[in-house]
Design a protein around this motif. Structure first.
Motif, PDB file in Angstrom:
ATOM      1  N   VAL A  85      -6.305  -2.412   5.525  1.00  0.00           N
ATOM      2  CA  VAL A  85      -5.667  -1.718   5.609  1.00  0.00           C
ATOM      3  C   VAL A  85      -5.458  -0.942   4.416  1.00  0.00           C
ATOM      4  O   VAL A  85      -4.933  -0.003   4.296  1.00  0.00           O
ATOM      5  N   ASN A  86      -5.809  -1.390   3.262  1.00  0.00           N
ATOM      6  CA  ASN A  86      -5.858  -0.596   2.295  1.00  0.00           C
ATOM      7  C   ASN A  86      -6.562   0.778   2.048  1.00  0.00           C
ATOM      8  O   ASN A  86      -6.262   1.923   1.752  1.00  0.00           O
ATOM      9  N   GLU A  87      -7.922   0.149   2.925  1.00  0.00           N
ATOM     10  CA  GLU A  87      -8.636   1.852   2.944  1.00  0.00           C
ATOM     11  C   GLU A  87      -7.988   2.558   3.946  1.00  0.00           C
ATOM     12  O   GLU A  87      -7.888   3.538   4.188  1.00  0.00           O
ATOM     13  N   ILE A  88      -7.283   2.217   5.652  1.00  0.00           N
ATOM     14  CA  ILE A  88      -6.432   3.189   5.873  1.00  0.00           C
ATOM     15  C   ILE A  88      -5.639   3.584   5.349  1.00  0.00           C
ATOM     16  O   ILE A  88      -4.916   4.898   5.719  1.00  0.00           O
ATOM     17  N   LEU A  89      -4.447   3.018   4.332  1.00  0.00           N
ATOM     18  CA  LEU A  89      -3.439   3.897   3.295  1.00  0.00           C
ATOM     19  C   LEU A  89      -3.607   4.662   2.407  1.00  0.00           C
ATOM     20  O   LEU A  89      -3.112   5.033   2.194  1.00  0.00           O
ATOM     21  N   GLY A  90      -4.762   4.196   2.015  1.00  0.00           N
ATOM     22  CA  GLY A  90      -6.141   5.406   0.898  1.00  0.00           C
ATOM     23  C   GLY A  90      -5.242   4.478  -0.051  1.00  0.00           C
ATOM     24  O   GLY A  90      -4.409   4.685  -0.827  1.00  0.00           O
ATOM     25  N   ILE A  91      -5.910   3.050  -0.258  1.00  0.00           N
ATOM     26  CA  ILE A  91      -4.863   2.217  -1.478  1.00  0.00           C
ATOM     27  C   ILE A  91      -5.492   1.502  -1.853  1.00  0.00           C
ATOM     28  O   ILE A  91      -6.560   0.928  -1.515  1.00  0.00           O
ATOM     29  N   ASP A  92      -5.384   1.205  -3.464  1.00  0.00           N
ATOM     30  CA  ASP A  92      -6.774   0.304  -4.039  1.00  0.00           C
ATOM     31  C   ASP A  92      -6.207  -1.192  -4.352  1.00  0.00           C
ATOM     32  O   ASP A  92      -5.038  -1.004  -5.072  1.00  0.00           O
ATOM     33  N   PRO A  93      -6.257  -1.850  -3.636  1.00  0.00           N
ATOM     34  CA  PRO A  93      -6.509  -3.370  -3.547  1.00  0.00           C
ATOM     35  C   PRO A  93      -5.776  -4.080  -5.226  1.00  0.00           C
ATOM     36  O   PRO A  93      -5.099  -5.283  -4.975  1.00  0.00           O
ATOM     37  N   LEU A  94      -6.602  -3.358  -5.935  1.00  0.00           N
ATOM     38  CA  LEU A  94      -6.504  -3.102  -7.131  1.00  0.00           C
ATOM     39  C   LEU A  94      -5.701  -3.944  -8.207  1.00  0.00           C
ATOM     40  O   LEU A  94      -4.467  -4.351  -9.179  1.00  0.00           O
ATOM     41  N   TYR A  95      -4.667  -3.008  -7.653  1.00  0.00           N
ATOM     42  CA  TYR A  95      -3.580  -2.485  -8.050  1.00  0.00           C
ATOM     43  C   TYR A  95      -2.423  -2.919  -7.528  1.00  0.00           C
ATOM     44  O   TYR A  95      -1.180  -2.817  -8.050  1.00  0.00           O
ATOM     45  N   LEU A  96      -2.666  -4.195  -6.100  1.00  0.00           N
ATOM     46  CA  LEU A  96      -1.177  -4.018  -5.303  1.00  0.00           C
ATOM     47  C   LEU A  96      -1.478  -5.909  -5.976  1.00  0.00           C
ATOM     48  O   LEU A  96      -1.840  -6.876  -6.145  1.00  0.00           O
ATOM     49  N   ALA A  97       0.090  -6.474  -5.435  1.00  0.00           N
ATOM     50  CA  ALA A  97       0.490  -7.488  -5.919  1.00  0.00           C
ATOM     51  C   ALA A  97       0.018  -8.401  -5.498  1.00  0.00           C
ATOM     52  O   ALA A  97      -0.369  -8.752  -4.389  1.00  0.00           O
ATOM     53  N   CYS A  98      -0.489  -9.787  -6.360  1.00  0.00           N
ATOM     54  CA  CYS A  98      -0.850 -11.250  -5.297  1.00  0.00           C
ATOM     55  C   CYS A  98       0.690 -11.476  -6.448  1.00  0.00           C
ATOM     56  O   CYS A  98       1.132 -11.869  -7.254  1.00  0.00           O
ATOM     57  N   GLU A  99       1.170 -12.734  -4.836  1.00  0.00           N
ATOM     58  CA  GLU A  99       2.499 -13.913  -5.990  1.00  0.00           C
ATOM     59  C   GLU A  99       1.942 -14.774  -5.623  1.00  0.00           C
ATOM     60  O   GLU A  99       2.934 -16.057  -5.670  1.00  0.00           O
ATOM     61  N   VAL A 118     -14.095   2.663 -14.233  1.00  0.00           N
ATOM     62  CA  VAL A 118     -12.573   2.113 -15.277  1.00  0.00           C
ATOM     63  C   VAL A 118     -11.482   1.965 -14.947  1.00  0.00           C
ATOM     64  O   VAL A 118     -11.287   2.333 -13.383  1.00  0.00           O
ATOM     65  N   LEU A 119     -11.082   0.899 -14.499  1.00  0.00           N
ATOM     66  CA  LEU A 119      -9.777   0.981 -14.500  1.00  0.00           C
ATOM     67  C   LEU A 119      -8.583   0.565 -15.313  1.00  0.00           C
ATOM     68  O   LEU A 119      -8.279  -0.333 -15.908  1.00  0.00           O
ATOM     69  N   PRO A 120      -7.994   1.724 -15.748  1.00  0.00           N
ATOM     70  CA  PRO A 120      -6.569   1.592 -16.451  1.00  0.00           C
ATOM     71  C   PRO A 120      -5.692   0.942 -15.721  1.00  0.00           C
ATOM     72  O   PRO A 120      -5.659   0.374 -14.587  1.00  0.00           O
ATOM     73  N   SER A 121      -4.444   0.508 -16.461  1.00  0.00           N
ATOM     74  CA  SER A 121      -3.407   0.297 -16.145  1.00  0.00           C
ATOM     75  C   SER A 121      -2.060   0.741 -14.578  1.00  0.00           C
ATOM     76  O   SER A 121      -2.506   2.181 -14.281  1.00  0.00           O
ATOM     77  N   LEU A 122      -1.939   0.395 -13.625  1.00  0.00           N
ATOM     78  CA  LEU A 122      -1.439   1.072 -12.689  1.00  0.00           C
ATOM     79  C   LEU A 122      -0.590   2.258 -13.436  1.00  0.00           C
ATOM     80  O   LEU A 122       0.355   2.306 -14.575  1.00  0.00           O
ATOM     81  N   GLU A 123      -0.428   3.609 -13.143  1.00  0.00           N
ATOM     82  CA  GLU A 123       0.463   4.525 -12.860  1.00  0.00           C
ATOM     83  C   GLU A 123       1.641   4.814 -12.659  1.00  0.00           C
ATOM     84  O   GLU A 123       2.153   5.581 -12.922  1.00  0.00           O
ATOM     85  N   SER A 124       1.191   4.597 -11.063  1.00  0.00           N
ATOM     86  CA  SER A 124       2.301   5.770 -10.352  1.00  0.00           C
ATOM     87  C   SER A 124       2.471   4.559  -9.002  1.00  0.00           C
ATOM     88  O   SER A 124       1.306   3.590  -8.560  1.00  0.00           O
ATOM     89  N   GLN A 125       4.029   4.773  -8.387  1.00  0.00           N
ATOM     90  CA  GLN A 125       3.272   3.664  -7.185  1.00  0.00           C
ATOM     91  C   GLN A 125       2.467   4.034  -6.402  1.00  0.00           C
ATOM     92  O   GLN A 125       1.959   5.152  -5.997  1.00  0.00           O
ATOM     93  N   THR A 126       2.446   3.398  -5.728  1.00  0.00           N
ATOM     94  CA  THR A 126       1.410   2.702  -4.642  1.00  0.00           C
ATOM     95  C   THR A 126       2.256   2.953  -3.241  1.00  0.00           C
ATOM     96  O   THR A 126       3.408   2.468  -2.833  1.00  0.00           O
ATOM     97  N   VAL A 127       1.714   3.573  -2.465  1.00  0.00           N
ATOM     98  CA  VAL A 127       2.894   4.316  -1.188  1.00  0.00           C
ATOM     99  C   VAL A 127       1.276   4.850  -0.533  1.00  0.00           C
ATOM    100  O   VAL A 127      -0.026   5.231  -1.017  1.00  0.00           O
ATOM    101  N   PRO A 128       1.429   5.252   0.933  1.00  0.00           N
ATOM    102  CA  PRO A 128      -0.094   5.469   1.736  1.00  0.00           C
ATOM    103  C   PRO A 128      -0.021   7.053   1.184  1.00  0.00           C
ATOM    104  O   PRO A 128       1.600   7.798   1.185  1.00  0.00           O
ATOM    105  N   ARG A 129      -0.953   7.379   1.710  1.00  0.00           N
ATOM    106  CA  ARG A 129      -1.971   8.734   1.244  1.00  0.00           C
ATOM    107  C   ARG A 129      -2.737   9.159   2.220  1.00  0.00           C
ATOM    108  O   ARG A 129      -2.993   7.963   3.382  1.00  0.00           O
ATOM    109  N   ILE A 130      -2.847  10.352   2.359  1.00  0.00           N
ATOM    110  CA  ILE A 130      -4.128  11.209   3.149  1.00  0.00           C
ATOM    111  C   ILE A 130      -4.784  11.124   2.124  1.00  0.00           C
ATOM    112  O   ILE A 130      -6.206  12.109   2.944  1.00  0.00           O
ATOM    113  N   CYS A 131      -4.782  11.765   1.489  1.00  0.00           N
ATOM    114  CA  CYS A 131      -6.214  11.847   0.445  1.00  0.00           C
ATOM    115  C   CYS A 131      -6.556  11.291  -0.941  1.00  0.00           C
ATOM    116  O   CYS A 131      -5.422   9.888  -1.482  1.00  0.00           O
TER     117      CYS A 131
END
Ligand code: SF4
Ligand code: SF4
Ligand SMILES: [Mg+2]
Ligand SMILES: [Mg+2]
Ligand SMILES: [Mg+2]
Ligand SMILES: [Mg+2]
Ligand SMILES: [Mg+2]
Ligand SMILES: [Mg+2]
Ligand SMILES: [Mg+2]
Ligand SMILES: [Mg+2]
Ligand SMILES: [Mg+2]
Ligand SMILES: [Mg+2]
Lengths: 333, 78, 347, 333, 78, 347
Positions: free
Chosen positions: A253-267, A320-333
């Motif tokens: 899912v993260n690859e499809i949406l262009g999102i890096d799972p290292l920046y997504l929340a665990c609860e 390098v993995l910096p802190s999250l800088e902006s919202q995680t949204v589905p991307r095409i790039c």
């Protein structure tokens, strides 16, 4: 009781009391036992207490694997667990938008009650405010919690070589929320990992003296939270990409949406910083006694002092993995 | 730009196809693909298949990639 | 990597021109594996980063109409216009993030009383899928869906960079997915006309590694300079004819405006006369000021390899990752952004 | 730092930390002393603690006599005071709407810090969430608090004859809010009475054994809160209209707007239920030592068990005061 | 219906007047009142003066009311 | 009635027909001071409580127009239409509570792109101030302010009640502030035509006491039946001529619909032809269904003194203070509401 929340459910009068009696008390526990008065008085022999608060504004309010109520209790229990504390009491403050569905509120309150019961904790003080339609997004919940800190746990300074463990697969909550928020027609079995980790404090009790820090990688995910730890520790963190546990579907899912799972929340995951050399023992405990079968040692602290978090990639590169800088949204790039 | 992932067509229904990507199912638009068929691999970009994947090349590369990664893991990488 | 003299080498600059390559380079950590003298540069390959301020301003102006909803890929949200980005300006339920152009169709059907405007950005990879959507909407509706285009072509911007006399690029990684659509042959001109080593390559870490080493072989003279398609599993020589047909059916070319770079002839794809009724520009009076005031951003120089980020006077002052002025700072892996976050070298 | 709150101020990353460092820590207290980590650990020798929470959604956020920050701390300190507790620690959870003015946030945080300092209490744990523009009304604050309950205070059953004291003039907060919310062009000196009452617990220490209940008449005002007490006590409450302290201007505004001040909130007043015969002594203490010069004995409990609150009117009539039923808005009828 | 309070005109400015009600000041509309003057008492309803108050009657009644209330307080009330 | 023995007395029913009298009675606790056989009844004197469901439905329908803002006295917020009240249905910033009709003017100037509709409700006390506002707006604008009227006249509803053969009312407290405008003489017909003791009285506790005792003197035969103005400080015989002029200038009468009561001839004030342009009804197509279906509410019987609240089958079931069906339950001091909250007698 009508089926929508009205302004007068929050004005402190008759309707507020009705809400407290009919929904909160019934959902939270053994009816009548708990009294949600303005202040709760308790006695304790424990000398070392932990105290925490968090507000929850998750959208959507119901998501695969949980709801805002479950999240609100788990979040606070987990923050107490990061302090090595077993939870004692929890407060619950609701801000509800006029027109919110009362049945939904019941379901949320029940979720809260269930988590509490399972973890032996009580909601002892609460508050309900209702705001005009359009002044909030359905429902917001604040919880605070008080817990008794284990005598075994005494966090101390992090040193190079100290090992980093995650108790399970990453990014499941964040991915579940993305799927539900953007109403993506993607078929998966992904569910939020949302759950309380209070048991870790008891289950790991004999190893607590070797645990230097615990932190739940919620907002900003593993990458952001490790940055906070690195900043505080004063050393670099080196992660191993190959060791980071992630389920194939979450990865997809993260690859499809262009999102890096290292920046997504665990609860329902905990990051543990462990005194050098103790990682595998703790890992064994986690796997055998805590049911954390996906727990992994994902990296360690190095002697470098740039306070950076970086990762050894699969091909042997470094990133390098910096802190999250902006919202995680589905991307095409 | 142009994030795209390989995915496998499970079934075709007119302009649309049901695909699976690493265990994840999705309905996508395949109107840019000439005669899409179940079993085809396609490149998925923003909900559309943009090109068929050459299966021979794909399998060949996968083999190579896996070898290289195993090499790396055995410490012979850069 | 093959044999090579290990002493102090002349810096070798390899450029990629696809945002996803930028990401792949960053994520794979491949820079760490390359000799120090090899620099990987990100060219103007993220269509969002190079979107001109005037376009964002135009989209923001549309939000003044209470009945307009914008649908956009998430990438566009934080890119600034002259003053604001969409994420700063949006009201609740006025800007929807979509995964696919077809989601904009769904949105338009869900809000029949609103006018949904899809922000159509992208290179030739995205152009055909938006084109297919436009054709579908033209034929079957819904009537309340319009398109505001800032679609860009890859060839003109490549020529623009390569024609620069001071260009210091030694090799080019061609955009793999643009090539999937246009065909590998679409990039042969880079080698044939500009005598520059060039490869079409994929996006796996191993693809990238293979691409860079292949270029180094050519640059260092171990192999003859030649154009190579290293991504044959997804790139045919002539590309995807059906996808190209959609591009030709729906769009015509026009001069395009690139943030931090300026006007590039024939670099934009805009709707043909036949599809004017779906063009947000013709429905609303959007004046995209193509800011003739000289851009303060030095990205052009940086992309062309003439300047380092810290030589730009905006750098770190009025231009930061949080408040980016140019494409090099907007993209999280752009030269300015990387330099801002990590300083010159970290490993 | 730009001058408006953005979404990424709430994502737990760099900008959130900036907010915590630059605004909250600076405003809350001696910089560096307090560390707003996820959980705060403390030791205490006190065996009896009070715990409370409240959310604050007041509109407008700044009003004559205070702001939402001052209110959020005072409200929680006052709820602790109702339990006979001196405050120890407070938590602060913010839910902020994207686009909220950062300077306004600073001012709110400063208000919070000031009240804390004046009352010897510390904000030790906090949380910041930012929601999309339109998803909240500027800013909501939740506070919770922990306090040490005075050994002298042991609330016991209310009996007929027990006396009711209010520590000052009523309805000032509610009236101030009405004037500001409806932007009424009425010229008055009215200010919210918003203030912390923690000092009452020490000031009244010697009389605490004679105080059977304390309650701050906030939402729903004196009438609603007395109904709660009557319900709990099981007896009727009889009030004397002539004794109810109210400033002439508050009275005037309420008459002009057709609103009953008995239903408007106080935010710096306490209702005391006092063992029969001790009212005047406590009143004297309140007047002499607590600066409550307008404190009044406003009524008492009767032997009747309908659990009603009623008032002896100026002309000798009787009027029942039920709990607040609907919003207080300017009326013409 | 028809909540109205007595108020005193402090100054008049065309259609409007500044009034004081138990120490509280307000600008109200007086266009329904014939020649409103400073010192006049008027009945205020929803931002408008709806009628002049007869000052003699008003003073007279006030005296009576106060007496009655004092009587009540002295325990002679009903 | 006249003279009567002091032993077990026949119940005496005194009605007031002004919401503010209702409030004053409640707040002063005067009921407690009266002999047990004297009952104070609240007639249809709260213009909001008697507002017909169809009017609320019409106002709610206006909210469907995104550019409409409603301005209303706070009283109207919780009164239900067929299904909903304004407070349940309103979106943020769609319904503003105002203190004065002039606040609606301010609101309209503040939102020039919106159409502000003022909910013009009230009896003859409020009618002239709204009339003055309408005239001002007609002459000087703003043009985006309209009025949706449900203004009612006191005389027709009084005649309606008094004409009822089964009416069990023994005395009437006339509405003091309606009398301020219309004049004390406007209510002389109560005594002269219906031979009913009647007084105009003020709103202080002492005013009320005086009024009730004066009526009891007449009812009990200690004084002759006569019409008395006990509120001369605010009520002239002929009322306020200027205020009456505004009523005549702006309004004409029409049949009115009263919640729980039905149609009462000539009981409504509506805008004259000259002011049609300011009438929300003529600008929007509002169909206020004057619900010809028989009303389930028994308020008419209760107000007329024929039935007790608990005799209504809706009472406490589908009709509660929280979810009121009729005026007697809407007003917090109405007969049904009081009975619901306190049972039959409390002191
Ligand atoms: S620092 Fe900013 S303005 Fe300067 S070149 Fe880089 S992106 Fe452009
Ligand atoms: S109970 Fe309700 S429906 Fe019945 S008469 Fe009273 S107000 Fe009307
Ligand atoms: Mg509380
Ligand atoms: Mg937390
Ligand atoms: Mg945490
Ligand atoms: Mg509370
Ligand atoms: Mg590409
Ligand atoms: Mg916390
Ligand atoms: Mg409180
Ligand atoms: Mg937190
Ligand atoms: Mg309280
Ligand atoms: Mg009246």
């Amino acid at each position: 009781m009508t089926n929508k929340i009205k302004l007068n459910h929050g004005d402190g009068g008759t309707k507020t009391n009705e809400l407290i009696r009919e929904i909160f008390l019934k959902s939270y526990g053994e009816e009548g036992e708990v009294c949600l008065s303005d202040s709760f008085v308790f006695t304790t022999k424990a000398s070392k207490l932990a105290y925490t608060t968090d507000s929850f504004v998750v959208q959507p309010v119901f998501f695969r694997g949980g709801d805002i109520g479950k999240l609100a209790i788990c979040g606070t229990l987990n923050d107490l667990a990061t302090a090595g504390a077993k939870p004692l009491y929890v407060s619950a403050g609701f801000i509800i938008e006029e027109g919110f569905d009362i049945e939904a509120l019941c379901q949320i309150a029940r979720s809260m009650g269930e988590v509490c019961k399972r973890n032996g904790v009580k909601i002892v003080t609460g508050d309900t405010k209702v705001v005009e339609k359009g002044s909030a997004d359905g429902i917001f919940i604040n919880t605070s919690g008080i817990g008794v800190v284990s005598e075994q746990y005494s966090p101390c300074e992090i040193e190079p070589g100290d090992e980093i463990i995650i108790t399970g697969t990453i990014a499941e909550h964040g991915t579940a929320i993305l799927l539900d928020r953007y109403d993506l027609a993607i078929e998966t079995n992904i569910k939020s990992d949302c759950c309380a980790l209070s048991h870790l404090v008891s289950d790991l009790e004999i190893m607590l003296p070797y645990i230097k820090q615990m932190k739940d990688p919620t907002r900003g995910g593993v990458a952001t939270v490790l940055n906070e730890i690195a900043e505080y520790a004063g050393f670099n963190v080196e992660l191993l990409e190959n060791n980071i546990p992630i389920s194939p579907q979450v990865k997809a899912v993260n690859e499809i949406l262009g999102i890096d799972p290292l920046y997504l929340a665990c609860e329902g995951r905990m990051l543990l910083v462990v005194k050098k050399g103790n990682g595998s023992k703790i890992l064994q405990l986690l796997e055998e006694f805590c049911g954390c079968r996906e727990a992994q040692m994902i990296g360690c602290f190095t002697a470098d002092r740039q306070k950076l978090v970086y990762m050894q990639t699969k091909i042997g590169g470094k990133r390098v993995l910096p802190s999250l800088e902006s919202q995680t949204v589905p991307r095409i790039c | 730009m142009c994030l795209a992932v390989p995915t496998k067509i499970i079934s075709v229904d007119g302009k649309y196809a049901y695909v699976e990507t690493m265990g994840v199912g999705q309905k996508i638009n395949v109107q840019l693909i000439e005669s899409p068929m179940a079993g085809d691999f396609v490149l998925l970009h923003a909900g559309f298949a943009i090109e068929k994947i050459d299966q021979e090349e794909y399998t060949f590369l996968n083999t190579i990639l896996n070898e290289m990664i195993n090499d790396d893991e055995n410490g012979t990488g850069n | 990597m093959m044999k090579m003299e290990q002493e102090i080498k002349k810096t070798v600059r390899i450029m990629e021109v696809c945002g996803t390559h930028t990401q792949a380079i960053a994520k794979s950590g491949i820079r760490y594996l390359l000799p120090n003298h090899v620099k990987l540069l990100s060219g103007p390959g993220c269509p969002v980063c190079v979107t001109h301020e005037g376009y964002i301003d135009g989209a923001i102006a549309l939000l003044a109409h209470e009945d307009v909803i914008l649908a956009t890929f998430g990438d566009m949200l934080k890119v600034r216009g002259t003053n604001f980005s969409l994420s700063e300006i949006k009201r609740k339920d006025s800007v929807f993030t979509v995964y696919s152009p077809e989601d904009a169709v769904t949105l338009a059907r869900k809000y029949p009383k609103k006018t949904v405007v899809f922000l159509a950005v992208g290179f030739e990879t995205t152009a055909p899928i938006i084109g297919a959507t436009i054709k579908n909407v033209f034929e079957y509706g819904p009537e309340n869906l319009l398109f505001l285009t800032a679609l860009k072509r890859m060839e003109p911007i490549l020529r623009f960079i390569l024609m620069d006399e001071e260009s210091k690029i030694d090799g080019l990684i061609c955009p793999g997915h643009v090539a999937s659509v246009l065909g590998g042959e679409a990039f042969r001109f880079v080698t044939e006309e500009y005598n520059l080593p060039a490869v079409v390559c994929g996006f796996e870490a191993e693809d990238m590694k293979m691409g860079v080493y292949s270029l180094l072989d050519q640059i260092d003279g171990r192999c003859p300079i030649s154009f190579l398609n290293l991504y044959p599993r997804c790139v045919r020589n002539q590309g995807n004819p059906l996808a190209k047909e959609y591009i030709n059916e729906v769009y015509q070319t026009e001069d395009g405006y690139w943030r931090g770079i300026g006007k590039v002839s024939d670099s934009a794809l805009v709707l043909k006369q036949k599809y004017q009724s779906l063009d947000a520009r013709s429905r609303f009076s959007i004046s995209e000021e193509m800011t003739l005031k000289p851009s303060v951003c030095q990205c052009r120089e940086i992309i062309l390899g003439r300047k380092a980020p810290y030589e730009c006077i905006q750098f770190g002052l009025s231009c930061t990752p949080e408040n980016p002025l140019g494409p090099c700072m907007i993209s999280s892996e752009g030269a300015c952004s990387a330099h801002y976050k990590y300083g010159r070298v970290i490993f």
